[in-house]
Design an enzyme around this catalytic site. Structure first.
Site, PDB file in Angstrom:
ATOM      1  N   PRO A   2     -12.946  24.412  10.944  1.00 35.55           N
ATOM      2  CA  PRO A   2     -13.983  24.436   9.931  1.00 35.55           C
ATOM      3  C   PRO A   2     -14.527  25.774   9.925  1.00 35.55           C
ATOM      4  O   PRO A   2     -14.488  26.357  10.756  1.00 35.55           O
ATOM      5  CB  PRO A   2     -14.900  23.322  10.560  1.00 35.55           C
ATOM      6  CG  PRO A   2     -14.676  23.297  11.976  1.00 35.55           C
ATOM      7  CD  PRO A   2     -13.211  23.505  12.021  1.00 35.55           C
ATOM      8  N   GLU A   3     -15.082  26.022   8.794  1.00 28.75           N
ATOM      9  CA  GLU A   3     -15.328  27.549   8.623  1.00 28.75           C
ATOM     10  C   GLU A   3     -16.924  27.359   8.514  1.00 28.75           C
ATOM     11  O   GLU A   3     -17.494  26.300   8.594  1.00 28.75           O
ATOM     12  CB  GLU A   3     -14.834  28.394   7.490  1.00 28.75           C
ATOM     13  CG  GLU A   3     -13.223  28.492   7.420  1.00 28.75           C
ATOM     14  CD  GLU A   3     -12.836  29.318   6.550  1.00 28.75           C
ATOM     15  OE1 GLU A   3     -13.182  30.100   5.882  1.00 28.75           O
ATOM     16  OE2 GLU A   3     -11.624  29.276   6.371  1.00 28.75           O
ATOM     17  N   ARG A 126      -7.524  16.404  19.000  1.00 27.02           N
ATOM     18  CA  ARG A 126      -6.849  17.550  19.468  1.00 27.02           C
ATOM     19  C   ARG A 126      -7.614  18.304  20.774  1.00 27.02           C
ATOM     20  O   ARG A 126      -6.929  18.844  21.403  1.00 27.02           O
ATOM     21  CB  ARG A 126      -6.443  18.524  18.526  1.00 27.02           C
ATOM     22  CG  ARG A 126      -5.561  17.892  17.513  1.00 27.02           C
ATOM     23  CD  ARG A 126      -5.108  18.666  16.253  1.00 27.02           C
ATOM     24  NE  ARG A 126      -4.158  19.620  16.812  1.00 27.02           N
ATOM     25  CZ  ARG A 126      -3.934  20.520  16.209  1.00 27.02           C
ATOM     26  NH1 ARG A 126      -4.081  20.841  14.920  1.00 27.02           N
ATOM     27  NH2 ARG A 126      -2.876  21.582  16.694  1.00 27.02           N
TER      28      ARG A 126
END
Length: 296
Positions: A2-3, A126
């Site tokens: 995510p940015e 993850r």
């Protein structure tokens, strides 16, 4: 990963739920994420009230009443979501978007139960994300934050600031903008989009943004407002869904529908009057999308 717009969207969605909320119980379901959880993680959170919630770069920071700050990084697939329990929030109160992949309960690694009856759940298949607890007085000097540059949505990002950082630098413009020491939170997607709108080549040296005396030139003057506009538009759209980013009800963020260059390799340039085609290059291991005809 995510940015900034995705993290900002998550932060804004959580803010009305968490701000002023008291944490009554914490479930820590494993010893670590990317890093081990802080010592006595649950005990240090329980009984604390969240006094403030904000974003710094790509981190979410929750200021706690006991003088510590809970720092959350979502990594690649981290997701923060809210379960209302018996306390009914309006859907728009919860915010629209979170970042993450499918929220299988087996990947719920930490749950904060609030006095209101709501629960905030951190799900991360993850486990590249992490949570830290840092004394509020030490946050600015912490290794994660001490070298961060200005926030791109703040007035601190000015053409004069950016030119002062760029003068004399041979580093390519895209890598320069993604260096968190200059501008905090800019990532691959939005740098590509901003450079396209500003008609600047991602491969050109960053020094082209400044005169030799460090003053901003026309390129720099054009780039700064474009960066801010691209980020604001992305936040308004709830971010971009590429793989894992999803609305709380399963829908997607929509800014990818407005990509003008990112992911469009081989397609005609969208700039009116330009006959070029979008090219993909690899810079520092990341895909760069740009039009070599109109981005100079």
């Amino acid at each position: 990963m995510p940015e900034l717009p995705e993290v900002e969207t998550v932060c804004r969605g959580l803010e009305p739920v968490l701000r002023g909320a008291r944490v009554v119980r914490v479930e820590q379901r494993r010893a670590d994420l990317r890093f081990p959880f802080p010592p006595r993680f649950a005990a240090r959170l329980e009984g604390q009230t969240v006094e403030k919630l904000e974003r710094r770069s790509k981190y979410i920071l929750a200021q706690l009443s006991g003088g510590e700050v809970l720092v959350v990084h979502l990594g690649m697939t981290g997701r923060l979501s809210v379960s209302s329990g018996t306390h009914q929030f309006q859907a728009d109160t919860l915010g629209s978007y979170v970042y993450g992949s499918g929220a299988s309960p087996k990947h719920d690694h930490a749950v904060l139960h609030l006095e209101s009856g709501a629960s905030v759940i951190y799900n991360d298949p993850r486990r590249f994300g992490f949570m830290l607890l840092i004394a509020a007085k030490d946050v600015a000097a912490h290794p994660l934050f001490k070298a961060l540059g200005v926030e791109p949505l703040s007035e601190d990002l000015s053409a004069r600031y950016l030119a002062g950082r760029a003068v004399g630098r041979k580093l390519d413009t895209k890598a320069f903008l993604m260096d968190q020491r200059h501008v905090a939170g800019l990532g691959n997607i939005y740098v590509c989009e901003a450079l396209f709108r500003a008609q600047l080549s991602p491969l050109a040296p960053a020094s082209r943004l400044a005169f030799r005396n460090g003053a901003p030139n026309n390129r720099c003057e054009a780039l700064v407002p474009v960066i801010r506009t691209v980020l604001q538009e992305a936040i308004a759209a709830g971010g971009s869904t590429l793989r894992d980013y999803r609305h709380t009800d399963g829908e997607s963020g929509t800014f990818q529908d407005d990509f003008r260059v990112y992911g469009r390799e081989g397609e005609p340039c969208m700039r009116a009057g330009c006959s070029g085609k979008v090219r993909r290059s690899v810079q520092s291991g990341r895909s760069t999308f740009w039009c070599p005809k109109c981005q100079k």
